[in-house]
Design a protein around this motif. Structure first.
Motif, PDB file in Angstrom:
ATOM      1  N   GLY A  42     -44.092   5.616  14.739  1.00 39.50           N
ATOM      2  CA  GLY A  42     -44.575   4.708  15.863  1.00 39.50           C
ATOM      3  C   GLY A  42     -44.505   3.133  15.545  1.00 39.50           C
ATOM      4  O   GLY A  42     -44.864   2.351  16.622  1.00 39.50           O
ATOM      5  N   LYS A  43     -43.955   2.704  14.502  1.00 34.97           N
ATOM      6  CA  LYS A  43     -43.829   1.140  14.240  1.00 34.97           C
ATOM      7  C   LYS A  43     -42.432   0.869  14.096  1.00 34.97           C
ATOM      8  O   LYS A  43     -41.493   1.669  13.784  1.00 34.97           O
ATOM      9  N   GLU A  44     -42.246  -0.325  14.202  1.00 32.58           N
ATOM     10  CA  GLU A  44     -40.896  -0.951  13.952  1.00 32.58           C
ATOM     11  C   GLU A  44     -40.680  -1.036  12.312  1.00 32.58           C
ATOM     12  O   GLU A  44     -41.580  -1.143  11.786  1.00 32.58           O
ATOM     13  N   ARG A  45     -39.292  -0.954  12.133  1.00 28.26           N
ATOM     14  CA  ARG A  45     -39.102  -1.069  10.735  1.00 28.26           C
ATOM     15  C   ARG A  45     -39.334  -2.461  10.224  1.00 28.26           C
ATOM     16  O   ARG A  45     -39.307  -3.625  11.026  1.00 28.26           O
ATOM     17  N   GLU A  46     -39.994  -2.726   9.143  1.00 24.11           N
ATOM     18  CA  GLU A  46     -40.433  -4.087   8.668  1.00 24.11           C
ATOM     19  C   GLU A  46     -39.862  -4.265   7.133  1.00 24.11           C
ATOM     20  O   GLU A  46     -39.669  -3.299   6.491  1.00 24.11           O
ATOM     21  N   PHE A  47     -39.674  -5.554   6.676  1.00 23.62           N
ATOM     22  CA  PHE A  47     -39.409  -6.067   5.290  1.00 23.62           C
ATOM     23  C   PHE A  47     -40.568  -5.589   4.475  1.00 23.62           C
ATOM     24  O   PHE A  47     -41.662  -5.677   4.579  1.00 23.62           O
ATOM     25  N   ALA A  48     -39.969  -4.993   3.033  1.00 15.97           N
ATOM     26  CA  ALA A  48     -40.866  -4.676   1.912  1.00 15.97           C
ATOM     27  C   ALA A  48     -40.580  -5.414   0.931  1.00 15.97           C
ATOM     28  O   ALA A  48     -41.332  -6.380   0.399  1.00 15.97           O
ATOM     29  N   ALA A  49     -39.304  -5.686   0.360  1.00 13.70           N
ATOM     30  CA  ALA A  49     -39.177  -6.337  -0.815  1.00 13.70           C
ATOM     31  C   ALA A  49     -37.431  -6.570  -0.864  1.00 13.70           C
ATOM     32  O   ALA A  49     -36.824  -5.923  -0.026  1.00 13.70           O
ATOM     33  N   ALA A  50     -37.229  -7.711  -1.592  1.00 17.44           N
ATOM     34  CA  ALA A  50     -35.841  -8.172  -1.744  1.00 17.44           C
ATOM     35  C   ALA A  50     -35.628  -8.760  -3.044  1.00 17.44           C
ATOM     36  O   ALA A  50     -36.366  -9.220  -3.660  1.00 17.44           O
TER      37      ALA A  50
END
Length: 124
Positions: A42-50
């Protein structure tokens, strides 16, 4: 073209650990910026790590900082995400991403290639 294949997802209890792997093929790996993103239900994709191309710079979302560690092994064409002290709110599909235009990227449009995703479920 770059092909990305994630592995290592699964079900874990809160406080536990998982290590995700992403194997890349099709292009010189050390020319690629690599990242992990996640999408909860139910949520948008989000950044975690790079991680940057040669692996000496890493970046994290505030929500995972201090618990997750991204690393890469250029000789093995693989990027990893070590996830410790997992919480139920970490439950999501985790996607590996690769980009060729920049040394690193913190947003989705910095990446050109995406894996199919691997499910991580953290039970309370």
């Amino acid at each position: 073209q770059v092909q990305l294949v994630e592995s290592g997802g699964g079900l874990v209890q809160a406080g536990g650990s998982l290590r995700l792997s992403c194997a890349a093929s099709g292009r010189t790996f050390n020319r690629l910026a690599m990242g992990w993103f996640r999408q909860a239900p139910g949520k948008e994709r989000e950044f975690a790590a790079a991680v940057n191309r040669n692996g000496d710079r890493t970046f994290y979302a505030d929500s995972v900082k201090g618990r997750f560690t991204i690393s890469r092994h250029n000789a093995k064409n693989t990027v990893y995400l070590q996830m410790n002290s997992l919480k139920p709110e970490d439950t999501a599909v985790y996607y590996c991403a690769a980009g060729g235009a920049r040394d690193y990227g913190l947003v989705e449009n910095a990446y050109d290639y995406w894996g199919q995703g691997t499910q991580v479920t953290v039970s309370s």
